[in-house]
Design a protein around this motif. Structure first.
Motif, PDB file in Angstrom:
ATOM      1  N   SER A   7      24.329 -36.376 -27.874  1.00  0.00           N
ATOM      2  CA  SER A   7      24.245 -35.551 -29.079  1.00  0.00           C
ATOM      3  C   SER A   7      24.639 -36.388 -30.280  1.00  0.00           C
ATOM      4  N   GLU A  34      14.449 -30.701 -22.550  1.00  0.00           N
ATOM      5  CA  GLU A  34      14.563 -32.141 -22.725  1.00  0.00           C
ATOM      6  C   GLU A  34      13.786 -32.518 -23.983  1.00  0.00           C
ATOM      7  N   THR A  35      14.472 -33.070 -24.950  1.00  0.00           N
ATOM      8  CA  THR A  35      13.876 -33.329 -26.260  1.00  0.00           C
ATOM      9  C   THR A  35      12.926 -34.520 -26.205  1.00  0.00           C
ATOM     10  N   SER A  38      12.622 -35.208 -32.591  1.00  0.00           N
ATOM     11  CA  SER A  38      13.279 -34.343 -33.570  1.00  0.00           C
ATOM     12  C   SER A  38      13.077 -34.943 -34.951  1.00  0.00           C
ATOM     13  N   ALA A  80      13.705 -29.702 -33.366  1.00  0.00           N
ATOM     14  CA  ALA A  80      13.574 -30.392 -32.086  1.00  0.00           C
ATOM     15  C   ALA A  80      12.366 -29.861 -31.315  1.00  0.00           C
ATOM     16  N   GLY A  82      10.532 -30.300 -27.455  1.00  0.00           N
ATOM     17  CA  GLY A  82      10.735 -30.848 -26.121  1.00  0.00           C
ATOM     18  C   GLY A  82      10.076 -30.006 -25.057  1.00  0.00           C
ATOM     19  N   ASN A 104      17.404 -26.696 -33.361  1.00  0.00           N
ATOM     20  CA  ASN A 104      18.540 -27.228 -32.611  1.00  0.00           C
ATOM     21  C   ASN A 104      18.935 -28.578 -33.166  1.00  0.00           C
ATOM     22  N   HIS A 106      20.139 -32.603 -33.305  1.00  0.00           N
ATOM     23  CA  HIS A 106      19.578 -33.780 -32.647  1.00  0.00           C
ATOM     24  C   HIS A 106      20.363 -34.067 -31.370  1.00  0.00           C
ATOM     25  N   SER A 108      19.587 -35.054 -26.855  1.00  0.00           N
ATOM     26  CA  SER A 108      18.556 -35.382 -25.881  1.00  0.00           C
ATOM     27  C   SER A 108      18.215 -34.227 -24.950  1.00  0.00           C
ATOM     28  N   GLN A 109      19.173 -33.377 -24.642  1.00  0.00           N
ATOM     29  CA  GLN A 109      18.942 -32.196 -23.819  1.00  0.00           C
ATOM     30  C   GLN A 109      19.865 -31.089 -24.304  1.00  0.00           C
ATOM     31  N   ALA A 130       7.201 -30.806 -34.867  1.00  0.00           N
ATOM     32  CA  ALA A 130       8.524 -31.129 -35.382  1.00  0.00           C
ATOM     33  C   ALA A 130       8.645 -30.839 -36.869  1.00  0.00           C
ATOM     34  N   TYR A 342      12.753 -39.678 -28.266  1.00  0.00           N
ATOM     35  CA  TYR A 342      13.632 -39.677 -27.093  1.00  0.00           C
ATOM     36  C   TYR A 342      12.824 -40.109 -25.879  1.00  0.00           C
TER      37      TYR A 342
END
Length: 343
Positions: A7, A34-35, A38, A80, A82, A104, A106, A108-109, A130, A342
């Motif tokens: 994060s 899973e992003t 973003s 974001a 994903g 959400n 930034h 990764s998940q 995005a 990502y």
């Protein structure tokens, strides 16, 4: 579980860092996303990065992903895209594998309730999706500005939101549409999107004089989305009697030094704010956030996103993205829209 998520946190003025954390299993009514991409909202996020936001202000009470205020450290971001990789026991498994947009930070998940997610339409790529908040903000600005047939309009600021706003205004039967921005590249994009004329802010003092002989002096409407308080003063000078100014910029702690001692009072100039978290009361009878989002998707399908996205930077190098944006006033090579990717 052994898998780790990352994060982004604004740790202190001018400092961002990635923090690792465990990736929890979704709760019964949650999904895990899973992003892939973003988008950095430069106007708002640079206020956070530079510590120019009133710290007591709530991050955004209308969005489920945010809680608390802008005190450091703070996790922020709101664009974001994903893929849903896991579903809770009470969630329809049809969500699994779906491409979604989320307001959400930034990271990764993340976990989210399905009703807070927006399935990405087949007509949009992940990169285009995005920019949904950008297109939605521009749509809200134009709804609030309510341009009329034959009006003379100026947009102060041809950043990302300004360009989308210009693209939308260009579809109206206006008398003229002028874009004001200091950077030639952005002015060129504004012209490509439909601006009849583009000006450097140093030349904006003549905006109010641009009319036919039988038209009243001054602009009918100015939209201020530059993030520069001085541009608001330029807009006051440019509009004429009963003119309207819609302010989409968030100045944070920057003060707007307005000259209201001249014609402002007698000319009955109206200055109003536009903010995408809500729809104006006089529009709520027919406009919902879903309808506004549909209009934003239509706008995204018409705007050349590939020209507006100037940088895609790996999430691991996120501090470099903010350094780059923080120096954006340095000249023509400055970024426009920066995306974090990502892998």
């Amino acid at each position: 579980m052994s898998e780790r998520a990352r994060s982004l946190y604004f740790e202190a003025p001018g400092e961002v860092a990635l923090r690792e954390r465990a990736v929890p299993e979704p709760g019964p009514e949650e999904v895990r996303v899973e992003t892939a991409i973003s988008a950095i909202s430069a106007g708002t996020e640079l206020l956070v990065y530079r510590d120019e936001v009133p710290t007591e202000m709530a991050v955004d009470p209308t969005l489920e992903a945010f809680d608390g205020d802008f005190s450091f450290p703070v996790s922020y971001g709101y664009a974001a895209v994903g893929t849903v990789t896991a579903c809770g026991d009470r969630v329809d498994d049809a969500w699994r594998g779906r491409s979604v947009f989320a307001f959400n930070p930034h990271e990764s998940q993340f976990l989210a309730a399905p009703d807070s997610l927006i399935p990405v339409p087949d007509s949009l790529s992940a990169t285009e999706a995005a920019l949904l908040p950008t297109a939605e903000t521009a749509t809200n600005l134009v709804l609030d500005a309510a341009p009329a047939v034959g009006e003379r309009v100026a947009v102060h600021g041809a950043g990302v939101v300004g360009l989308f706003t210009i693209g939308l205004l260009a579809a109206f039967p206006l008398s003229s549409l002028v874009a004001v921005d200091p950077l030639p590249g952005r002015r060129n994009l504004a012209a490509e999107l439909g601006a009849d004329e583009t000006l450097h802010p140093d030349r904006s003092d003549r905006l109010g004089d641009r009319r036919d002989a039988d038209e009243p002096p001054g602009l009918d409407l100015a939209v201020e989305i530059s993030g520069r308080p001085a541009a608001l003063d330029d807009a006051v000078d440019a509009v004429g009697y009963d003119g309207r100014i819609v302010v989409g910029s968030w100045y944070g702690q920057k003060r707007a030094d307005l000259d209201l001692g001249g014609e402002f009072h007698r000319a009955r100039i109206d200055i109003s704010s536009s903010q995408v978290s809500t729809i104006a009361p006089d529009r709520r009878g027919r406009w919902t956030t879903d309808r506004r989002l549909d209009a934003a998707v239509d706008l995204l399908e018409r705007v050349p996103v590939e020209e507006i996205v100037t940088h895609q930077i790996p999430f691991d190098e996120a501090p470099r993205a903010y350094d780059l944006l923080d120096g954006a006033d340095a000249g023509e090579g400055s970024p426009l829209q920066v995306l974090l990717t990502y892998d």
